[in-house]
Write a protein that holds these residues in place. Structure first.
Motif, PDB file in Angstrom:
ATOM      1  N   PRO A 103       0.825  -1.210   0.000  1.00 49.05           N
ATOM      2  CA  PRO A 103       0.000   0.000   0.000  1.00 49.05           C
ATOM      3  C   PRO A 103       0.866   1.270   0.000  1.00 49.05           C
ATOM      4  O   PRO A 103       1.957   1.291   0.564  1.00 49.05           O
ATOM      5  CB  PRO A 103      -0.812  -0.106   1.287  1.00 49.05           C
ATOM      6  CG  PRO A 103      -0.035  -1.021   2.161  1.00 49.05           C
ATOM      7  CD  PRO A 103       0.779  -1.914   1.270  1.00 49.05           C
ATOM      8  N   TYR A 104       0.348   2.295  -0.661  1.00 46.80           N
ATOM      9  CA  TYR A 104       1.049   3.577  -0.663  1.00 46.80           C
ATOM     10  C   TYR A 104       0.033   4.709  -0.649  1.00 46.80           C
ATOM     11  O   TYR A 104      -1.135   4.541  -1.010  1.00 46.80           O
ATOM     12  CB  TYR A 104       1.978   3.716  -1.874  1.00 46.80           C
ATOM     13  CG  TYR A 104       1.249   3.799  -3.192  1.00 46.80           C
ATOM     14  CD1 TYR A 104       0.876   5.026  -3.722  1.00 46.80           C
ATOM     15  CD2 TYR A 104       0.924   2.650  -3.897  1.00 46.80           C
ATOM     16  CE1 TYR A 104       0.193   5.105  -4.920  1.00 46.80           C
ATOM     17  CE2 TYR A 104       0.252   2.716  -5.094  1.00 46.80           C
ATOM     18  CZ  TYR A 104      -0.109   3.953  -5.605  1.00 46.80           C
ATOM     19  OH  TYR A 104      -0.795   4.016  -6.798  1.00 46.80           O
ATOM     20  N   THR A 105       0.503   5.862  -0.219  1.00 39.27           N
ATOM     21  CA  THR A 105      -0.278   7.097  -0.218  1.00 39.27           C
ATOM     22  C   THR A 105       0.611   8.178  -0.795  1.00 39.27           C
ATOM     23  O   THR A 105       1.804   8.210  -0.509  1.00 39.27           O
ATOM     24  CB  THR A 105      -0.684   7.492   1.220  1.00 39.27           C
ATOM     25  OG1 THR A 105      -1.464   6.437   1.777  1.00 39.27           O
ATOM     26  CG2 THR A 105      -1.464   8.785   1.252  1.00 39.27           C
ATOM     27  N   PHE A 106       0.044   9.050  -1.613  1.00 41.83           N
ATOM     28  CA  PHE A 106       0.831  10.203  -2.044  1.00 41.83           C
ATOM     29  C   PHE A 106       0.105  11.477  -1.643  1.00 41.83           C
ATOM     30  O   PHE A 106      -1.118  11.522  -1.566  1.00 41.83           O
ATOM     31  CB  PHE A 106       1.154  10.166  -3.546  1.00 41.83           C
ATOM     32  CG  PHE A 106      -0.022  10.439  -4.445  1.00 41.83           C
ATOM     33  CD1 PHE A 106      -0.330  11.726  -4.836  1.00 41.83           C
ATOM     34  CD2 PHE A 106      -0.788   9.395  -4.927  1.00 41.83           C
ATOM     35  CE1 PHE A 106      -1.406  11.976  -5.663  1.00 41.83           C
ATOM     36  CE2 PHE A 106      -1.854   9.630  -5.756  1.00 41.83           C
ATOM     37  CZ  PHE A 106      -2.172  10.928  -6.132  1.00 41.83           C
ATOM     38  N   ILE A 107       0.901  12.473  -1.327  1.00 41.29           N
ATOM     39  CA  ILE A 107       0.400  13.770  -0.897  1.00 41.29           C
ATOM     40  C   ILE A 107       0.781  14.780  -1.972  1.00 41.29           C
ATOM     41  O   ILE A 107       1.936  14.819  -2.410  1.00 41.29           O
ATOM     42  CB  ILE A 107       1.004  14.161   0.468  1.00 41.29           C
ATOM     43  CG1 ILE A 107       0.628  13.093   1.502  1.00 41.29           C
ATOM     44  CG2 ILE A 107       0.533  15.546   0.896  1.00 41.29           C
ATOM     45  CD1 ILE A 107       1.479  13.106   2.738  1.00 41.29           C
ATOM     46  N   ALA A 108      -0.200  15.564  -2.400  1.00 38.32           N
ATOM     47  CA  ALA A 108       0.027  16.543  -3.461  1.00 38.32           C
ATOM     48  C   ALA A 108       0.094  17.951  -2.881  1.00 38.32           C
ATOM     49  O   ALA A 108      -0.289  18.187  -1.738  1.00 38.32           O
ATOM     50  CB  ALA A 108      -1.077  16.444  -4.500  1.00 38.32           C
ATOM     51  N   ASP A 109       0.558  18.887  -3.706  1.00 37.59           N
ATOM     52  CA  ASP A 109       0.745  20.258  -3.247  1.00 37.59           C
ATOM     53  C   ASP A 109      -0.562  20.989  -2.939  1.00 37.59           C
ATOM     54  O   ASP A 109      -0.556  22.003  -2.284  1.00 37.59           O
ATOM     55  CB  ASP A 109       1.561  21.060  -4.252  1.00 37.59           C
ATOM     56  CG  ASP A 109       0.892  21.168  -5.607  1.00 37.59           C
ATOM     57  OD1 ASP A 109      -0.197  20.586  -5.808  1.00 37.59           O
ATOM     58  OD2 ASP A 109       1.463  21.837  -6.479  1.00 37.59           O
TER      59      ASP A 109
END
Length: 105
Positions: free
Chosen positions: A25-31
């Protein structure tokens, strides 16, 4: 007058990756304080660098398509079974970070 459609997410800044049982599992955070999450179907004993490359390549491709931006990532370990990837934009004038993994095009 047509309204330009907003991309589904902003420009990624960080990826958090965890080991898992047959999926990572992964999560990405955007600007824009948005982001997303997903899972990469790979064995729990897969090479973490291979999983990191797979995730980043997909995210970099989407970022290029949606935002016309090239990017690279530098990974560091959070715990023995989790990592964080710090993403930055790359321009022709800026040198790559030492140890960074460039997107694959």
């Amino acid at each position: 007058m047509t309204k330009k459609k907003r991309p589904p997410f902003g420009i990624p800044k960080k990826i958090i990756l965890l080991t898992g049982q047959d999926v990572w599992p992964y999560t990405f955070i955007a600007d824009d304080s948005g982001g997303g999450c997903g899972r990469i179907p790979m064995a729990s004993d897969a090479d973490p660098e291979g999983v990191q490359t797979t995730i980043f390549t997909q995210l970099a491709d989407l970022t290029r398509i949606l935002h016309n931006i090239e990017s690279e990532v530098e990974w560091s370990s959070l715990t023995p079974d989790s990592w964080v990837g710090h993403i930055r934009r790359v321009t022709a004038e800026e040198p790559s970070l030492p140890g960074a993994v460039p997107e694959v095009g």
